[in-house]
Every structure is written in C-alpha cells, then in structure tokens.
Design a protein around this motif. Sequence first.
Motif, short mmCIF file in Angstrom:
data_model
loop_
_atom_site.label_atom_id
_atom_site.label_comp_id
_atom_site.label_asym_id
_atom_site.label_seq_id
_atom_site.Cartn_x
_atom_site.Cartn_y
_atom_site.Cartn_z
N ASN A 9 0.92 -1.06 0.01
CA ASN A 9 -0.04 -0.07 0.17
C ASN A 9 0.88 1.38 0.19
OD1 ASN A 9 -2.23 -1.66 -0.14
ND2 ASN A 9 -2.69 -1.22 2.22
N ARG A 10 2.08 1.18 0.67
CA ARG A 10 3.04 2.32 0.48
C ARG A 10 3.44 2.78 -0.80
NH1 ARG A 10 4.04 5.70 3.46
NH2 ARG A 10 5.78 6.18 2.23
N ILE A 14 1.60 2.03 -3.30
CA ILE A 14 0.53 2.73 -3.80
C ILE A 14 0.51 4.31 -3.66
CG2 ILE A 14 -1.95 2.69 -4.44
CD1 ILE A 14 -2.03 -0.05 -3.69
N LYS A 15 0.74 4.42 -2.49
CA LYS A 15 0.48 6.02 -2.04
C LYS A 15 1.61 6.83 -2.24
CE LYS A 15 -2.42 4.05 1.30
NZ LYS A 15 -2.54 3.42 2.57
N GLN A 16 2.66 6.19 -2.79
CA GLN A 16 3.77 6.93 -2.89
C GLN A 16 3.78 7.86 -4.11
OE1 GLN A 16 7.11 4.40 -2.89
NE2 GLN A 16 7.29 4.12 -0.72
N SER A 17 2.92 7.49 -5.13
CA SER A 17 2.93 8.28 -6.45
C SER A 17 1.74 8.58 -6.43
CB SER A 17 3.65 7.34 -7.40
OG SER A 17 3.08 7.80 -8.77
N GLU A 18 1.35 9.84 -7.26
CA GLU A 18 0.09 10.25 -7.38
C GLU A 18 -0.44 9.21 -8.75
OE1 GLU A 18 -3.04 12.47 -7.09
OE2 GLU A 18 -1.50 12.46 -5.92
N PHE A 35 -0.37 6.28 -8.84
CA PHE A 35 -1.06 5.10 -8.25
C PHE A 35 -1.97 5.29 -7.19
CE2 PHE A 35 3.49 3.42 -9.00
CZ PHE A 35 3.15 3.10 -10.24
N SER A 36 -1.79 6.42 -6.67
CA SER A 36 -2.71 6.61 -5.53
C SER A 36 -4.05 7.25 -5.75
CB SER A 36 -2.01 7.73 -4.43
OG SER A 36 -1.95 8.99 -5.05
N GLN A 37 -4.15 7.68 -6.89
CA GLN A 37 -5.34 8.22 -7.71
C GLN A 37 -6.24 6.97 -7.59
OE1 GLN A 37 -5.91 9.62 -11.55
NE2 GLN A 37 -3.78 8.95 -11.88
N GLY A 74 -5.83 4.27 -5.58
CA GLY A 74 -5.70 3.52 -4.33
C GLY A 74 -6.91 2.67 -3.95
N ALA A 102 -5.68 -0.94 -3.62
CA ALA A 102 -5.09 -1.41 -2.40
C ALA A 102 -6.25 -2.85 -2.09
CB ALA A 102 -5.47 -0.67 -1.20
N GLU A 153 6.92 11.73 2.48
CA GLU A 153 6.73 10.49 1.72
C GLU A 153 7.40 10.77 0.40
OE1 GLU A 153 2.24 9.20 3.41
OE2 GLU A 153 2.59 9.25 1.33
N LYS A 187 10.09 8.07 -0.99
CA LYS A 187 9.82 7.29 -2.32
C LYS A 187 10.92 7.80 -3.17
CE LYS A 187 7.39 6.25 -5.89
NZ LYS A 187 7.59 7.03 -7.31
N LEU A 209 0.35 7.82 6.21
CA LEU A 209 -0.23 7.00 5.49
C LEU A 209 -1.73 7.17 5.03
CD1 LEU A 209 1.01 3.73 6.99
CD2 LEU A 209 1.42 4.39 4.58
N TYR A 235 -5.91 8.01 2.39
CA TYR A 235 -6.57 6.94 2.13
C TYR A 235 -7.64 6.65 3.25
CZ TYR A 235 -3.62 6.14 -1.64
OH TYR A 235 -3.29 6.35 -2.84
#
Lengths: 413, 1022
Positions: A59-60, A62-66, A68-70, A72, A76, B498, B502, B541, B545
């Motif tokens: 999950n990290r 995923i969240k590291q990059s915009e 992917f995180s969009q 998420g 996830a 973060e 990253k 985190l 989310y």
Amino acid sequence: MAYPSMGEAHRRITDYLNNFSDAVSYQDVASLAQLFSFSSNSPPLLSVADALNFFQDANRLIKQSEKFSQYGEILAPLFRSLQSYRTGNLVDAYHAFEKFANAFIQEFRNWESAWALEALYVIAYEIRVLAERADRELASNGKSPEKLKGAGSFLMKVFGVLAGKGPKRVGALYVTCQLFKIYFKLGTVHLCRSVIRSIETARIFDFEEFPRRDKVTYMYYTGRLEVFNENFPAADHKLSYALTHCNPLREANIRMILKYLIPVKLSLGILPETSLLEKYNLLEYNNVVQALKRGDLRLLRHALQEHEDQFLRSGVYLVLEKLELQVYQRLVKKIYFIQKQKDPSKAHQLKLEVIVKALKWLEMDMDLDEVECIMTILIYKNLVKGYFAHKSKVVVLSKQDPFPKLNGKPVNS
Amino acid sequence: MKGFLRDDDVMMNQATNTQTLASVDPNSVENRYVVNASQGQTSLYVPTTTGSEAASWNMYRVDNNSAENGSFSSSIHHHVHHSEPSSRTVQDGSNAASLATSSSLGATNAQPDYSSYTSYSNSAGPYSHGSTGYQGYYSGYQQQPNPSYSQPVGAYQNTGAPYQPISSFQNTGFYAGPTSYSSTYYNPGDYQTAGGYPSSSYTNQTTTWNGDNYANYTTHHQYSNYAPDTSGAYAAGNASANSLHYQQHYKQWADYYNQTEVICAPGTENLSVASASTQLAQVPGVSSGYPTSNSQAPTSFAPSWRPESSSSQTPLSQHGAPVTGAYDSYRTHGAPSFQNQHPSPVQPHFVKPLDSKSPYSNFQEQQKTACPQLPNLQHPVSQPAPQNYQPPAQTVQSSELQRVGKLQIQTNPRIASNLPLGLPKLEKEGLSNSAIAKPAYISVAQPKSSEKVLSNDAADSVFKAGVFPKSLKNYVQRALAQCKDEKQSAACQEIMKEIITKATSDGTIHTRDWDAEPLFPIPNTDMADKNNSQNPTPVSLFSKYKNSPAKRSRSRWEPLPEEKPVDRLGSLNNYAAKYSSRVHLNEEDQKPTGANSEGKSDVMKKFRFIQMEQKSASKTGQRQVKRQRLADASAADNGDVSSDSDKEQNLTAYYSGAIALANTPEERKRRENRSKRFEKVQGNRAENNHFKAKNAVTGNLYARRTTALVLSKSFEDGGSRAVEDIDWDSLTVKGTCQEIEKRYLRLTSAPDPSTVRPEEVLEKALLMVQNCQKNYLYKCDQLKSIRQDLTVQRIRNQLTVKVYETHARFALEVGDLPEYNQCQSQLKILYAEGIGGCHMEFAAYNLLCVIMHSNNNRDLLSSMSRLSDEAKKDQAVQHALAVRAAVTSGNYVMFFRLYKTSPNLNACLMDLYVEKMRYKAVSCMSRSYRPQVPVSYIAQVLGFGSGMPPNEGCGEKDSDGLDDCVEWLKAHGASLVADSNGEMQLDSKASSSTLYMPDPEDAVAHGDASLAVNDFWTRTSS
C-alpha cells in the motif's frame, strides 16, 4: 515461500502498478484485463502475488505516487485480494475482490467510452468464480456459503451500470449471462426474470447487436428456463438459436445445448438420430428415443429410473416423464395396426382388454380402470382421435388420422 | 513562561502520581513502578527532554566534574546519589541484599523521582535556550509549540483525572505521553486481536511488553509498522522479513545497551554508580530521547521508513537500508530497553533478583571492556566505546546514540522542513548555540563541531548516499509556502516526507527535476487533524486513504481534535531540543575509536539470552497487569480517553435504565448510540471476560444486555467479528416458570425468566397438549407458547423437534397451512442439524406440499433430487412420489387410489388437491367418453364416499358417495341425465361445454379462509 529478494518483490509490484496505470491511461483494455484475471493463474500474476505476500507494505507503494494513489481505492483491495488468493484464503480474497470491483465500477462509471468493458467482463467472471470457490471453502468449514449470492447482487449493480443507454449497453448481456450462471447455480432462477425483462423489452437496443457469444449464452439459459416452465415451443426456439449460432467447434457447448434441446424436441414429437446422440455422448437419451419409437413403456420407465439422478439434476426429468403419453400413443397405434392387418373393418375399435394385455406383456400391471383413465387422457390430449365407450369398454378410433402427429406442436395439456 | 507552564504540568503530574501512589500504596513494587513510569513520562511531555536527558547524562559528568551544571538543580544530584549507592549495593552485593535494598530503593526512589521532576522544570532554562537557539532555523515551528505546548499536558491531565481510579497502570500508560496516548487508543484493537500479527516475531515482544506501562511505546511501533495492513495482509511475509530484522535488532539492542552502559560506566567508577542507577539514568534517557521521538518522529517516521527498510533490509545493499532498519530496530528496541528496565529493574527487580542480573551482567561486561580503556577520564571514556561501533560504514554497527542523532538529523529537515538538510553550517551554529546554552557541553562540543558536520553528512548518506539536491530543498520550501497554518504545514511535511522517501527509494531523488515537480495538493487538514487525534502514526499513510481499517468514523466525535497537532508540534520542539543534544552526543561518540568489539559479541549473546529470559519471566508476571490494563483499556479503547470513559459510563448508565447523564450533552449521547450501530464486534476475550465477570452476578437481564452491548462496543476494531458473533449465550434466558399451561403472547420485549418454562415443564406441557381433547385453536396457542419458550431458552433438541412435529400434524389435520409451513421450515433446519425425528414422514409431507401447493417444476425437481435413496424406499415418501406422478400425468384413477391408501397425514395434504383433480378428471371424461358415463363410476373413480373416502372399500357404491358426486357434478355445471335404468349418467357431450369451476364457498376477501375467525372456530371446534 522463498522469494529472491525484497528488491525483486518491490520491482514486481511496481511493475504491476505501472502496468495498471499505463493500461488505464492508454485505455489498453487487454493488458488491463490481464491484471485482474486471477483464475488464469498466469505466472506474472502469481509472481506479483508472491511478491505481495513477501513485501508487506504494498500500500505504501501505491501511495507513494500520485499516478497510483489516485487508484488507491482500486489497487489496495486488489492487492489484498491477490495476496489472499495466493495464500488460498478465498473468502478473504473474495471480500477484497468485491471491494476492488466496487471501486472499479465506480471508476468505470466515470469513463465516457466503453473501452474498459473487457476488463469489466473479466471482473464479472472472476468475482463469480471466486465466489463459487469461496463458498466451497465456507461450506467445507461448515459455514453457510453466501458469497455467490453476494456476487449476484454485485453483478446486478454492474448490470445497472451497463443497462442504460449508450455504448456500455453492449456489455449488459455478458453480465446477464454471468448472473444467469449464478442464479442457476443457486437455484434462484426466479431472479432471472427482471434481468430478462430488461433485456427483452428494451427497444433502444436490438438484441442482435450484442456479441454473438453472449447471445448464445443468453439463449441457452433462457431456453433452459422455458424448459422448466414446460413452454416447449419457446424453449425449442431459444435452444435452437443457441445451437445454430454457437461455435460449431465447441462440442462441449453443443452438448450442453443438446442436453436440453433433445427432450424439448422429443416432447414435440421430433426424434433425433442415434448418430447425433453418439456424437455428443448423449446416450442417456437413447433408450428414451427407442421407447418412443417402439411404444415400449417399460423401456421408458427403465431409462428414466436408470438416469433419474442425472435427469433430475439437469431438470429434464419431468419433461421426459411426460413422454409416457406419447409412448402409450405409439403402443395403441401399434395395436391398431396389428388389428388392421387382421381385420381392417374392425380395426378402429380397440378393446380395452387388448390394451391391458399388451401392457401386461410389457410387465406393466395395470387394471382396467387405470388403462381406461389413460385412454381418456390420450383422447383428451388429442393424442388419439376418437372416444371411449364406457359401457362396452372400447376405444373407438376416428377413421381419419386416428393418431395425429405432433409435428412440432406440444401435447395439449 | 514555558517553564511556568511546565512547572504547573509537572506539578499536576506529580499530584496525580501521588494520588496513584496513595491508592495503590500497599504494593511498594507497584508504587515504584508507577513513579518510575511517571518519571519517564514527564520527561516525555516536557520538551526539555533534552534537558532531562542532558540531566541524566550530565549527572555523571557533573558528578565527575561537579562543575558546570549550574542550571540543573542539585536535586538531581541528590537523586542520583541517593539512588545510586543503594543500587550499587544491589549490583555488587548478593541477590538477597538486592532484595533488601531494592525495597528501600522503592521508598527512596519516590523522592528522587519527584525531585527529578523539579529538576526537569528547572531545566526549562537550558531548554528554552536551546530552543531559542533553534528558533531561528525552525522558524515557524518553534513558535507554535511554545504556547500550545501546555495544552496537551493539560488535556491529559484532565482526561487522566477521571481515569485515575480505574488503575494506576492505565494511568501511567496513559500519561506516558502523546504517543502512548494514541497508542492506548489503538491498543485494544490492534494487537490483541489482529490475526495477522501473531505469526510475526514482533508479537512476542508485544505480548511481553504488554503488561508494562511502556508497552505503549511498543504498541505504538507496532501499530505504526503494521497499521496499513490491519487487514492482515502482512501476516505471512512478516516472519521472514522480521527474522532478518531481528538479528539486527538484537545487535542494535546490544549496542544500545553497551552504550548506555558505557556512558554510565564512568559514573560507576567514580561515583560508584550501580547498575540500578544506570537503569535509572537510562530511563530518563530512553524515555526522553526515545519516546519523544516517538511522539513526533514516529508520526512521520515509522510509516515512511518502514517499507523502505523492509525492502532494503534483505539485500542490505542500499545505503539507507541499514540505518532505517537500525532506526526501526532502535525504536522497537528502545521500547524493549525501556521495558527491560521496567519489569526487570523496577518490578521484578525487587521481586526477582535474577532479572536484575541482566542489566547487571551487561554492565559488568561493559565495565570490563570499558574500564581498562579509560582509567583516566569519564566522558572521554564514555565516548570511545560507542565509537567502536560506528566506523563500520555507519550501518548496523554504529552506535545507537549516533544513530539517533543521525536519524534526527535526517528527519528533522523533513519534519521541520524549513531547515534544509544539507546545511551543516546552520547546524553547526545551532549546535554551538545550544552548546552555549548548555555550558556542560561546551567543552566537548566545541572542538568537535566539525566532526559533527561530518556525522550529519554521514547520516544523510546513510539515508540516501548524499545530500539532498538543492532543488529538492527549494521544492520543499515551495510546498511549505503553500500552507496556511501549522496544521497544514504539518500535514504537508508528512506528504513531503513520503515523496522524498519514495524518491529516495527509487533513486530518483537526484535525477528528478524538483523544480518542475508539481506541488501536491494541500491535504485536508481537518482530515489530518482527525487522523492525528486518532493516532499520530498513520497520518502520513492515511491522510489520503480513507479505506484503512484503522480509520473509524468515531474519530469524528473526539472532542479534542486539535490536540494532536499541538502535541506533535510540542514534541517537535522536543525534537529540536533533543536534536541539539543528540548532536552533541553524537560528536562525543564519534571521537575516538574504542576497542571493545570483542566484548560486543559477548554482550550481544548474553543479552539475547537475557532478553529471552526476561520475556518469559515478564510474560507471566505481567499477565495480571495486562488483564487489568486491558480491562481498563477497553474503556479507553480507541483513543480519546476522556470521551471514551465517559461513553462507557454513559452506556452502562443508559442501559441499566438510569437516565443519569448529568454531565453528558444530549447530542453526544445520540451520536454514540448512532455510532454504536455500526460498530463491529471484535474478539477481545479479555474484555469479554472482564465484563462477564462484572455482570455475571446479576441475574438481571438488563445488565446482561448491557454487557453485550458494551461488548459489542468495545470490540469494535479490526472488523473481523460481526455483531452476530456476540456471545448470545449471555442473553439466553433460563426459565423458572412452573406452570404447565401458558397462553401464547407475542413478545414485545425481552423475555422475563419468571414467565418462561424450563425444559422439564415444557415436556409436560407438550404431553398435556397431545393428550387434551380441546380444539385446535387451544392446542395451537399452547404449542406456540411452548415454541416460544424453547426459542428464548435456545433449546434445540429432540423435544424441540417433537413440539414442531406435533404442531405440524395438528396444523395439517385442520388444514392450517401457514402454521404447518412454519413448523416445516423449522423442522427442516432441525433435521439438518442432525436431531432425529420423524424425518421421512415430514419429507413426504414436504414433497406433497410442493406438488399440491406450488406449481413450480423447479422446486419439485430440486426436492426430488434431494431425496436420498433411503428416503425413496420409505413408504410415505414412495406414496408421495406416486402421488406426484399421478398429478403430473393427470391420472385421476391413480390419484384417488393413492388417496385411499395414504399413510400418515398424506391424505390431508392431498385433500388440498382433490377439488382440482376432480375437476380435471370430469373435464377429461366429458371430452373422452361418449355418449355417457355413469355417475356411479365417476363417484367411485373420483373418490366420492361418505365423508372419508380413504375408509371406503374400492368399488363400493354407497349412496352417500353417489349423492355427493351428483351434488358435486351439478355444482360444477355438469349435465346429468337418468338412463333407462334410472341410473344417473353424465351427459359428456353436453357437459363438456358447461363445466366450470365454481368459486369456493368459503372464499374470503383476504384470500385465506382460515384467517376468518368465525369460520375458523366452527371448523376447529370439536
């Protein structure tokens, strides 16, 4: 689960994520669909699953990059599902997959075009298969299996997304077919009705515009429904459609269709060639057909008894049982012909005793009342033309066409 | 100003502590424990962490040099002196002696501890100096914390107050600081229950630490580490990853241990500071240095570093890896060390001398190595040892302190990212500033400032092998410029961290064009606030989310949402302060190269062993504590203690019928109730027991109910258990009523045991009903009440089956299908559970019911295919199947024959179809027969007879049947003629067009004649 290295795991997961976001941004549905196709058990997917199990904090990533995180909300649960799938925890996998699928249709709703339909198909398929397996897991643990039901209501939601106007409607039939599969499996076929109504009453979309494979599947299932309803002409129409349009090389599919089409045709008075039964390994019908040809009630009853479980499960038992009347008709017809050879002038008068005797030869022990009842039913159902004279216990046959052929029409009921 | 505030806080702390002391007093061990804890915690709060730390470090130096530390109150010295000698004896002396002294220590300690508080407050001086020194650099951050700082403390105090009586442990844990604050929130859920964890080696620790106050820290770590995967995603992989970790951890630990020891060593030598004192010294050291960083750093750190470390740890190839691992491990180990000290020196120390050995032996070990080396000086001495570990590339082996320093250096820029990292100059200045502020350091710090820079760089390089590019700094500044308030900037930092993490991890940090990098949107600070108030850790985190299981909507209603950010800033302050001091230590450490590498491995080994021992020891020892704590934690469960404790009170109060919600606003109550609906039960058995125990005594149902509700409330985390999983056993009634007869009344409230009959009485009641001669209505009523009593008592056995079977038969006899269907469906379930009864009989009924009632081929097929071979041989079932065949083929002759030979009550069900069958038959006859059919034949074939056709012989033509038949045929529109013999004949040709199905005479508007009461009475009265 030995895994080469953390870096490798990291790389694989990142690759997967990149594939996803690339597929979405380039609208590359083929590669997108691959990412969801759990049941394909493709090596790349499995390796990602391993990587996920090894590398705990996907999950990290995923969240590291915009980028992917969009997604998420989609990714996830997908990862969680993949992980659980890999470790064999199918119930958890199902739960996560449903969450993922929900997030995906949310996203799908926002896409103007229907480019991602194939991916949605894969999801619809996977969720059904996953639910079935999860139910099996639940059942083996003594818990009540209800995931397939859940998958059904999810697919209903998907159907709602697709069934409206617009380009996405093409996908509605696929989802419908998946729903049919679920409902038939669950034995809740009455739920099919609303979906069918929505498909068949829609004026905006011609049925023929749906993809052929979906049309065939749809016709197969609706045909089966008609078999249950003993609406044989409609069943014949639908199953024949499925048979003529399906891929002729897919023998298994043809067999499935024939399994229902043959009893339907039989009850319409159309008998198959033995070679057909042999070709598609449907020999359980062979004796039924023979019984119909010979008017051999015993053979029919034996055939039904022999394959009772099978016929009950496929749901054609009652249909085949109704062929009894046709067998009686055949028997009476045979007696009539014999009498005609002996004495053509009296041939149209069949004594009840003769019929009882004939049945006795077939080891069917029936008394006069019973046979009389059957004769009245035959007359009543128009399988025999004539009347029954109670006083003299004689069946008086019509001089013209005493045994009318069904010719594709169902027995009067 | 700050000092004042803090003074106050400390005073308050003290006050509460003394309270606890007073209440818990009898047990001196506990006492000690509490005090200690509070000590550690105060140090936490007090931004002077550095101060306190410095104090603890200084103490020795002061003792040695006995010069510079003007700013530190003499009470510290006093305290040190005070405790040290005694513990010295513990060390040197026999175990028995240690026992004796320890008890005295417990007594004496209380004082020194308090004095140390005051010393903290005193140390405000240096602290504020230090902070001012930094203020320039940490421009925005420093300022907020100062005023706001006191707030959290105040808040804690307030919330703590109601808590105090519950348990001192809880309290202390709670007091431990912001971190623990949040961790108490998560504690109950996250790890007691989360299934994923047990497999990981972490859990071992967790359980070990649990009982301790300081377990909170551990918890915190755990949480921060695992938080994202509460769902259990982690479970499998963990073990392998962790095992790797672990070795490092242990090493680290050992290192850490060594180090502290070494630092103390000089003190020991000169001052005869014993291991106990070391521990004491360590406690502040750890608590301040460590938890402080927790309260702040973990917020940012744990989550962001974690993945990296895990990814990089295995290969050990990346630069950052070891350090992150190290840091992680340090942190987790910081907790252990903490723990270590507590259970062993504090609690078991007194009870179990064995435990005290652990530090002791280490210490000895340490001394061995240290002593030869440093006969001359104290602090120099303290430095060489750690130095030892540093050289090897600053990775695994670098000393703990060094690492801490490093880490702080790393993180600082990110947390207080105004300060660009790679500016050694600034730091140097800051350093010197702080050094000036604290003269104690001057001598050491000044000469090594250059080295310090080095270490700084090294730290950076450890993280990502190089200084951050300038463009990144700009980027960070740009990002921060967006922020409007400190909340935003705090959140901003998280995100930036973060991003940088990253970037570092994927190596793009240098290649990326930071100037062109788009700024991320400013996170919703309200969101962040909420998160923060829940738990500082997952903020980074979860700020984006929302689907994480850790997040609960409840947080919305936490009354102090602003608390956390403030805390964090406060601790930032700490951080800054500590930073300076750490830097100093760093430098110190860095200086010479020591030579106890041989000893190290020994120490390590030993340490590992000892730790194991301790773990097991403390596990048992702490279970008691744990239980209690848990119980209390359940109240505190998620976070916001004040509201929660209130809530619990409310709940109990509310459900026990009292409306005394004096101090609660109406609104909140409603919210709680609402929120409770969605809360999931979670398996926290300890709590369960706790509550059960609490309520077991009361037979009062409401109390039980409360239990269940409270249970469901307190179980809420994790979501692995649903409401259905509540142990309803606790809600099951045990009846006491001895009346055999009871009228049925549909329950509208919870059943009252005094009106519920126990099983024996129900058995008698069933017999009574079976044998009584009254009408069906009475029987039905009685049976329904029996069923109800069975249900509320959850009795499911043969008696239940018998009751339902009896009722089903009665219902069939009178054709009460709705009631029959109820019974049938219950019986289906009961049979499926394997409870024996008249299975076949009811299988046959079921089949008949399907045939007769619904014209659904699919249902018929499925119930047919479900019949077992055995069932198919059963007479009743065979009969039912034959009936089915007759019905489907329309064979009326067969049907009425079967009717006459039907077993059991099959005929009752067939009755339902008779009318239809007859009509079909007559229409068939009128079509097929020509010219006429005698009515007598029809009457015979269609089962007309006197009342009960089954009792008639075949072919018997009694006039009753004939008359009935004639009547029936006429009613259905058949045309009858009499033939020459006077026999009635059915004129089939004429009838064929006139037959009709008359409306049933008993038809009622609502479709169910049995619902018409008058009719029902006439039918059923006998």
